[in-house]
Design a protein around this motif. Structure first.
Motif, mmCIF file in Angstrom:
data_model
loop_
_atom_site.group_PDB
_atom_site.id
_atom_site.type_symbol
_atom_site.label_atom_id
_atom_site.label_comp_id
_atom_site.label_asym_id
_atom_site.label_seq_id
_atom_site.Cartn_x
_atom_site.Cartn_y
_atom_site.Cartn_z
ATOM 1 N N PHE A 54 0.843 -1.187 0.000
ATOM 2 C CA PHE A 54 0.000 0.000 0.000
ATOM 3 C C PHE A 54 0.880 1.239 0.000
ATOM 4 C CE2 PHE A 54 -2.609 -3.366 1.461
ATOM 5 C CZ PHE A 54 -3.849 -3.101 0.913
ATOM 6 N N LEU A 55 0.368 2.276 -0.646
ATOM 7 C CA LEU A 55 1.024 3.575 -0.706
ATOM 8 C C LEU A 55 0.205 4.550 0.110
ATOM 9 C CD1 LEU A 55 2.974 5.727 -1.981
ATOM 10 C CD2 LEU A 55 1.300 5.887 -3.848
ATOM 11 N N GLY A 56 0.884 5.335 0.940
ATOM 12 C CA GLY A 56 0.168 6.331 1.731
ATOM 13 C C GLY A 56 1.008 7.559 1.986
ATOM 14 N N ARG A 57 0.323 8.692 2.081
ATOM 15 C CA ARG A 57 0.959 9.967 2.380
ATOM 16 C C ARG A 57 1.000 10.149 3.898
ATOM 17 N NH1 ARG A 57 3.017 12.290 -1.293
ATOM 18 N NH2 ARG A 57 1.265 11.999 -2.703
ATOM 19 N N PHE A 58 2.180 10.492 4.422
ATOM 20 C CA PHE A 58 2.375 10.725 5.850
ATOM 21 C C PHE A 58 1.833 12.103 6.201
ATOM 22 C CE2 PHE A 58 5.648 11.678 9.333
ATOM 23 C CZ PHE A 58 4.931 11.010 10.301
ATOM 24 N N LEU A 59 0.901 12.159 7.129
ATOM 25 C CA LEU A 59 0.281 13.408 7.543
ATOM 26 C C LEU A 59 0.877 13.949 8.835
ATOM 27 C CD1 LEU A 59 -3.434 12.353 6.874
ATOM 28 C CD2 LEU A 59 -1.863 13.555 5.318
ATOM 29 N N GLY A 60 1.760 13.180 9.443
ATOM 30 C CA GLY A 60 2.351 13.578 10.714
ATOM 31 C C GLY A 60 3.640 14.357 10.536
ATOM 32 N N GLU A 61 4.379 14.415 11.619
ATOM 33 C CA GLU A 61 5.687 15.079 11.660
ATOM 34 C C GLU A 61 6.757 14.016 11.878
ATOM 35 O OE1 GLU A 61 6.001 18.381 11.234
ATOM 36 O OE2 GLU A 61 3.819 18.583 11.047
ATOM 37 N N ASP A 62 7.983 14.343 11.496
ATOM 38 C CA ASP A 62 9.077 13.387 11.700
ATOM 39 C C ASP A 62 9.168 12.931 13.152
ATOM 40 O OD1 ASP A 62 9.627 13.601 9.027
ATOM 41 O OD2 ASP A 62 11.607 14.510 9.283
ATOM 42 N N ALA A 63 8.833 13.807 14.087
ATOM 43 C CA ALA A 63 8.890 13.460 15.512
ATOM 44 C C ALA A 63 7.896 12.353 15.877
ATOM 45 C CB ALA A 63 8.637 14.700 16.365
ATOM 46 N N ASP A 64 6.891 12.118 15.025
ATOM 47 C CA ASP A 64 5.914 11.053 15.280
ATOM 48 C C ASP A 64 6.469 9.662 14.992
ATOM 49 O OD1 ASP A 64 3.839 12.836 15.998
ATOM 50 O OD2 ASP A 64 3.382 13.188 13.876
ATOM 51 N N ILE A 65 7.569 9.591 14.270
ATOM 52 C CA ILE A 65 8.168 8.292 13.945
ATOM 53 C C ILE A 65 8.915 7.777 15.169
ATOM 54 C CG2 ILE A 65 9.873 7.117 12.491
ATOM 55 C CD1 ILE A 65 8.956 9.081 10.246
ATOM 56 N N ASP A 66 8.587 6.554 15.571
ATOM 57 C CA ASP A 66 9.126 5.970 16.798
ATOM 58 C C ASP A 66 9.582 4.539 16.526
ATOM 59 O OD1 ASP A 66 9.724 5.093 19.357
ATOM 60 O OD2 ASP A 66 7.635 5.106 20.036
ATOM 61 N N LEU A 67 10.887 4.365 16.355
ATOM 62 C CA LEU A 67 11.425 3.029 16.075
ATOM 63 C C LEU A 67 11.340 2.103 17.283
ATOM 64 C CD1 LEU A 67 14.574 3.838 13.899
ATOM 65 C CD2 LEU A 67 12.195 3.474 13.188
ATOM 66 N N GLU A 68 11.082 2.661 18.455
ATOM 67 C CA GLU A 68 10.937 1.850 19.665
ATOM 68 C C GLU A 68 9.504 1.351 19.848
ATOM 69 O OE1 GLU A 68 13.539 1.064 21.759
ATOM 70 O OE2 GLU A 68 14.843 2.062 20.312
ATOM 71 N N ALA A 69 8.620 1.673 18.909
ATOM 72 C CA ALA A 69 7.215 1.265 19.015
ATOM 73 C C ALA A 69 7.087 -0.255 19.031
ATOM 74 C CB ALA A 69 6.398 1.863 17.874
ATOM 75 N N HIS A 70 7.977 -0.934 18.347
ATOM 76 C CA HIS A 70 7.952 -2.403 18.288
ATOM 77 C C HIS A 70 8.928 -2.943 19.325
ATOM 78 C CE1 HIS A 70 8.468 -6.471 16.604
ATOM 79 N NE2 HIS A 70 7.261 -6.282 16.127
ATOM 80 N N ASP A 71 8.536 -4.000 20.019
ATOM 81 C CA ASP A 71 9.415 -4.617 21.004
ATOM 82 C C ASP A 71 9.632 -6.076 20.626
ATOM 83 O OD1 ASP A 71 10.947 -5.042 23.248
ATOM 84 O OD2 ASP A 71 9.227 -5.396 24.558
ATOM 85 N N PRO A 72 10.798 -6.458 20.159
ATOM 86 C CA PRO A 72 11.979 -5.600 19.990
ATOM 87 C C PRO A 72 11.873 -4.770 18.703
ATOM 88 C CG PRO A 72 12.488 -7.821 19.262
ATOM 89 C CD PRO A 72 11.074 -7.857 19.796
ATOM 90 N N PRO A 73 12.645 -3.685 18.621
ATOM 91 C CA PRO A 73 12.611 -2.847 17.417
ATOM 92 C C PRO A 73 13.026 -3.626 16.169
ATOM 93 C CG PRO A 73 13.821 -1.762 19.188
ATOM 94 C CD PRO A 73 13.565 -3.174 19.630
ATOM 95 N N GLU A 74 12.437 -3.234 15.043
ATOM 96 C CA GLU A 74 12.787 -3.831 13.746
ATOM 97 C C GLU A 74 13.942 -3.075 13.089
ATOM 98 O OE1 GLU A 74 11.100 -6.324 11.852
ATOM 99 O OE2 GLU A 74 9.754 -6.799 13.495
ATOM 100 N N PHE A 75 14.000 -1.765 13.357
ATOM 101 C CA PHE A 75 14.965 -0.889 12.694
ATOM 102 C C PHE A 75 15.828 -0.170 13.727
ATOM 103 C CE2 PHE A 75 11.023 -0.599 9.979
ATOM 104 C CZ PHE A 75 11.486 -1.381 8.945
ATOM 105 N N ASN A 76 17.080 0.141 13.323
ATOM 106 C CA ASN A 76 17.952 0.908 14.207
ATOM 107 C C ASN A 76 18.169 2.338 13.718
ATOM 108 O OD1 ASN A 76 19.769 0.581 12.129
ATOM 109 N ND2 ASN A 76 21.052 -0.875 13.214
#
Length: 159
Positions: free
Chosen positions: A104-126
């Motif tokens: 799926f393709l989607g436009r991000f409506l948030g801010e860069d600060a909304d991106i949280d790599l710690e949202a997943h436990d354990p994280p997928e990305f560093n």
């Protein structure tokens, strides 16, 4: 059962683009994909809608909730890839030959600060960054390159 007779793992992925038309990629922590970047993606739960799965994976992996995204399109068909020989029988407990991915393709409506790599436990990305869409195929692990080329071709005019 031989590898060729194994099923494909159902998967959903999300191409997140920002207001400048750049695509989100995260650098995988997985040691088998060290140094490669990819878009958020993951397995579809039994009975789960593919679009909902893609949005769930986006939220789980990078903290971007559905209300922060305007979904633009989905691929016209699922895209498959086979695991390379060195990963056959090792990934997903040897139950799958590869993945069948719905993108799926989607436009991000948030801010860069909304991106949280710690949202997943354990994280997928560093790490994460925004890139020009045309760079996607060269950043992904080689055995998934054809998938990214196809996703990019299908979404290019919509980005």
């Amino acid at each position: 059962m031989s590898f060729d007779h194994l099923p494909y793992r159902p998967c959903a992925g999300f191409m997140l683009v920002n207001h400048a038309g750049l695509v989100f990629v995260g650098q995988r922590i997985d040691p088998t994909a060290h140094g490669y970047w990819q878009m958020p993606q993951g397995g579809i739960d039994k009975g789960e809608d593919v679009r909902e799965a893609a949005l769930r994976e986006l939220h789980e992996e990078v903290g971007v909730a559905a209300h922060m995204v305007e979904v633009i399109a989905g691929t016209s068909r699922p895209i498959r890839y086979d695991l390379p020989p060195e990963l056959q029988g090792r990934v997903w407990k040897g139950k799958y030959r590869g993945q069948e991915q719905h993108w799926f393709l989607g436009r991000f409506l948030g801010e860069d600060a909304d991106i949280d790599l710690e949202a997943h436990d354990p994280p997928e990305f560093n790490a994460w960054r925004w890139i020009e869409p045309g760079l996607l195929p060269e950043l992904i692990i080689p055995f998934k390159r054809a998938v990214y080329e196809e996703v990019l071709a299908e979404f290019r005019d919509l980005i």
